[in-house]
Enzyme design. Structure first.
Site, PDB file in Angstrom:
ATOM      1  N   SER A 173      49.211   6.910  84.309  1.00 56.85           N
ATOM      2  CA  SER A 173      48.324   7.454  84.145  1.00 56.85           C
ATOM      3  C   SER A 173      47.729   8.013  85.544  1.00 56.85           C
ATOM      4  CB  SER A 173      47.154   6.523  83.498  1.00 56.85           C
ATOM      5  OG  SER A 173      46.223   7.634  82.956  1.00 56.85           O
ATOM      6  N   ASP A 214      50.880  10.150  73.107  1.00 58.72           N
ATOM      7  CA  ASP A 214      49.935  10.050  73.859  1.00 58.72           C
ATOM      8  C   ASP A 214      49.031  11.307  73.834  1.00 58.72           C
ATOM      9  OD1 ASP A 214      48.279  10.073  76.212  1.00 58.72           O
ATOM     10  OD2 ASP A 214      49.868   9.577  77.735  1.00 58.72           O
ATOM     11  N   HIS A 250      49.536   6.375  75.021  1.00 56.92           N
ATOM     12  CA  HIS A 250      49.105   6.195  76.554  1.00 56.92           C
ATOM     13  C   HIS A 250      49.732   5.007  77.085  1.00 56.92           C
ATOM     14  CE1 HIS A 250      47.899   7.996  80.279  1.00 56.92           C
ATOM     15  NE2 HIS A 250      46.950   7.154  80.255  1.00 56.92           N
TER      16      HIS A 250
END
Length: 833
Positions: free
Chosen positions: A686, A777, A809
């Site tokens: 991320s 995601d 995610h």
């Protein structure tokens, strides 16, 4: 086998598993159960031919040329060659040994039936790789204390697997257990009420009443009333009617029922809450009467609101009862809410007038006329409400700092509302600030509140001391908070670099778990040293437990490791606008305690960016250290746990300040002789992937290889498709981004987003890079990582891409997490020979 027989057989098997719940209570009643535990059966060892890798059908032509002489041709999985196949085989066996270690999800305590000691239940999870699910089971224990104040946990001999169970909620008295199984497909929700020995009641709630009960840890809320006859809970609102069509066109008077002579249209599109909530439209409030099974929606709440975290207010005889819940508005639209505390929410009280007849029936009267009271009008964020045991006050958390700044997470605060003894609420009750936002703390002092959840019963018997877990720099600690005076004390050992997490209160004692990057979790039992003298000193006892057992090989590997928390001075304090931003940040360094020369280094970077890497045990990271890597886990400025000034120094400076902090930490360990500058790799997910791809572009000669999990690579393309477009503005422009956020970015905005992004440095990248991407995601859609990886490949940089088709995610499904870290280990080994 007939369909009917299969259904009956499936139901029988399901009940056989759930019937183990009665065994939980029997285990709890055993005061002399031997401290013995049989480990859960493990899936067969995964070899290089594990089914994650698709095989290419090669060699069939070779066999056709001389099938009489040639033996079977060995086919390698996609992406493997003979040189790496053995590495896959050996690493996969070791990774499975780490993966099989269990973890505690929840714990509850109860008074003992005999009046001697107490009882506890632990909900435990363990990855089931073959089923690609988490196996959940319950283990119970009796807790006995002797005259010397030592404690003895007498564990039940075996756990009970909770197959198909979504939620477990004990009643306040501990005499009943509510078990909820959420529906599959169009099946009803199943509510079961268990006593100590048997199933007492069972209710099927059809989807025409409501959908799945929320078990997400955020909207989730299930609360028994005081006499344990009613349960309030949050479930998915039933699907609205959709337009129907048949051979004559539109069919008037459409219903939700299926009809083979017609078909359903889609109707209006409805917004969702983004990542983790795909397919979820609207959490709504319901009540069930456990005597009759009657379910009703609590009406009078605006249809546009999402509700959650419901609790019953203390009952006052002769008056209407109140339900307290958190409400989120969808105005102007729903933005992603997972990990995002900058979403406005408030506490509301709704009075629930009902009468109870001799038959224990209830009727919600004039539901449409119910009045709502906003309890927190003066603040923009309020959640996780809990009442004191005596009902004198209500406490709750707030993310006011996130709301004010626009940062997705920030320093928290704790508030109190004194509850009226007569049950009559005023329209705007006084809100008392118990723990204010800490901007900057002196060394060794409380850095601020970073608490993500409260216990269901968080207060000691004095009625004013709350126990909770909070981040304190790179550690998680246990705090006691006096909700009357606001005094905050760290009660987990101040000299410990381990992370501690409270599981439950046992009277005025604390059941907790502690761990470190090199120590598997261990249960601890905390007692006040001298309660009579109002001492603040706590004594922590070791509790032998069968829960976290691991193989001898894992124990041996972990015993060869060491860790420390490093304080890294900020390189250029002249750029710091606040004193808090100039304070040192931290990094957790994990290394071998036997090797003389430094092992190859993996720099580990957390996401967020307003999150934190804790000094707790991570199976995945422990695996990476066990295959010969040191770890530098950097909590760059902007991380949680260091005060609000340090956190707010990052928005507007992403891609520069955080990148420089990571490079400063790398230079620090090189100067100390902890790392070899020629053997450095980097891993992040991320925002950690954002940093990873920034670093290999801005410092191309520093890294041998990189791995990125769902990385943010191009903010300018992400802003239009992510569930959190406001994040793009706040992290690019700072707090000003909150006010200029728009769904229609200007050309200037898009240029700024691009310049803040790793893709602006892609021409300089040299490091071979592994990409691990979740196809579902919604936060950082897969196109972001794919675009960057294709651009690298176009420039001749070696890349490897693995896309997990059913992952979101976090890439947390057991098989995906396993394959992800297996490939990371093999990738880094390949380039760090």
């Amino acid at each position: 086998m007939s369909r009917t027989y299969r259904k009956k057989m499936s139901r029988t098997l399901s009940l056989a598993s759930i019937n183990g719940v009665s065994a939980i209570y029997q285990h709890l009643a055993i005061a002399t159960a031997p401290p013995f535990f049989s480990p859960q059966p493990q899936p067969p060892s995964l070899s290089a031919s594990i089914p994650f890798f698709r095989c290419v059908n090669k060699g069939s032509a070779v066999l056709a040329m001389d099938s009489s002489k040639a033996g079977p041709v060995k086919e390698l999985p996609v992406g493997l060659d003979e040189a790496t196949e053995e590495e896959y085989a050996s690493q996969s066996k070791l990774l499975q040994e780490f993966t099989s270690i269990s973890s505690i999800d929840k714990a509850w305590t109860f008074k003992s039936d005999s009046g001697v000691g107490s009882r506890a239940m632990f909900l435990i999870s363990q990855p089931n790789l073959l089923a690609n699910k988490k196996r959940k089971f319950m283990l119970s224990t009796s807790i006995l204390k002797d005259s010397d104040n030592d404690v003895n946990f007498q564990w039940a001999p075996f756990p009970v697997e909770m197959t198909g169970v979504s939620i477990i909620v004990p009643s306040p008295s501990g005499s009943k257990l509510l078990i909820i199984q959420n529906p599959e497909n169009e099946s009803p929700s199943q509510f079961e009420i268990w006593s100590s020995s048997q199933l007492e009641k069972e209710f099927q709630i059809p989807q025409s009443v409501h959908g799945s009960v929320y078990a997400d840890g955020w909207f989730e809320g299930i609360s028994w009333n005081s006499d344990e006859s009613l349960v309030a809970y949050v479930a998915e609102e039933p699907l609205p009617s959709k337009p129907s069509f048949d051979h004559q066109g539109y069919k008037k008077g459409s219903t939700k029922d299926k009809d083979c002579s017609s078909w359903k249209g889609q109707g209006d599109w409805e917004e969702e809450w983004g990542e983790c909530y795909a397919g979820k439209r609207q959490p709504a409030l319901f009540m069930i009467n456990l005597n009759s099974g009657k379910v009703q929606a609590v009406k009078g709440i605006p249809k546009s609101w999402s509700v959650g975290q419901v609790v019953w207010a203390p009952p006052v005889e002769g008056t209407e009862q109140y339900l307290i819940f958190v409400g989120w508005s969808a105005d102007p639209r729903k933005l992603g809410i997972k990990y995002c505390y900058n979403r406005p929410c408030a506490l509301y009280a709704v009075n629930v007038p009902f009468y109870q007849s001799e038959a224990a029936e209830f009727d919600l009267k004039s539901m449409e006329e119910l009045s709502l009271v906003n309890l927190t009008q003066s603040i923009s964020s309020a959640f996780f409400p809990q009442f004191s045991p005596d009902g004198n006050f209500l406490v709750f958390l707030s993310a006011k700092a996130s709301m004010d700044s626009g940062a997705h997470s920030a320093t928290g605060s704790l508030y109190r509302i004194d509850w009226p003894s007569d049950g009559k609420l005023c329209s705007s009750p006084k809100i008392i600030d118990v723990i204010p936002i800490v901007n900057r703390a002196e060394d060794g002092h409380f850095p601020g509140l970073y608490c993500s959840i409260l216990l269901i019963r968080p207060l000691l018997s004095d009625g004013c001391t709350m126990i909770l877990s909070s981040y304190w720099h790179s550690c998680q600690v246990i705090l006691s908070v006096n909700v009357s005076s606001g005094e905050v004390l760290r009660i987990s050992p101040a000299d410990s670099d381990f992370s501690w997490d409270v599981l439950a209160l046992d009277g005025d004692n604390v059941i907790a778990v502690c761990s470190s990057p090199i120590d598997v979790p261990q249960i601890k039992y905390g007692c006040l040293v001298d309660k009579a003298a109002n001492s603040n000193a706590w004594r922590w006892l070791d509790v032998p437990s069968p829960i976290f057992r691991c193989s001898e090989k894992v124990k041996s590997l972990l015993s060869c490791l060491q860790f420390s928390i490093l304080k890294i001075p900020v390189k250029d304090v002249s750029d710091c606008l606040t004193e808090g931003a100039a304070k040192p940040f931290e990094a957790i360094f994990v290394s071998s305690n036997i090797n003389v020369a430094p092992d190859p280094l993996i720099v580990i970077l957390h996401g967020g960016p307003h999150s934190v890497s804790l000094s707790s045990f991570s199976k995945s990271l422990a695996f990476l250290t066990s295959i010969g890597f040191s770890l530098l886990i950097v909590n760059y400025r902007g991380s949680l746990g260091f005060g609000e000034e340090a956190l707010q120094s990052l928005p507007g400076k992403v891609g520069s300040q955080d990148v420089n902090d990571v490079l400063t930490a790398i230079d620090y360990v090189i100067e100390k002789g902890f790392a070899d500058p020629s053997k450095i790799t980097v891993l992040g997910g991320s925002h950690g992937g954002f940093l990873t791809t920034h670093l290999i572009g801005q410092a191309p000669d520093t890294f041998l290889a990189a791995a990125a999990r769902n990385p943010v690579c191009n903010i300018s393309s992400m802003v239009g498709i992510t569930d959190i477009p406001d994040w793009c503005y706040v992290e690019t422009y700072g707090s000003n981004g909150k006010s200029i956020f728009t769904e229609a970015p200007s050309a200037e905005h898009l240029t700024d987003f691009y310049n803040k992004s790793p893709i602006s440095h892609i021409s300089k990248v040299k490091a071979p890079t592994l990409f691990l991407l979740g196809a579902k995601d919604l936060r950082v859609p897969v196109s972001n990582g794919l675009q960057y990886s294709r651009a690298l490949k176009e420039r001749g940089v070696e890349t490897k891409v693995i896309v997990f088709p059913n992952d979101i995610h976090g890439i947390e499904r057991p098989q995906s997490d396993f394959e992800s870290f297996l490939n990371i280990g093999v990738w880094f080994k390949k380039y760090c020979k």
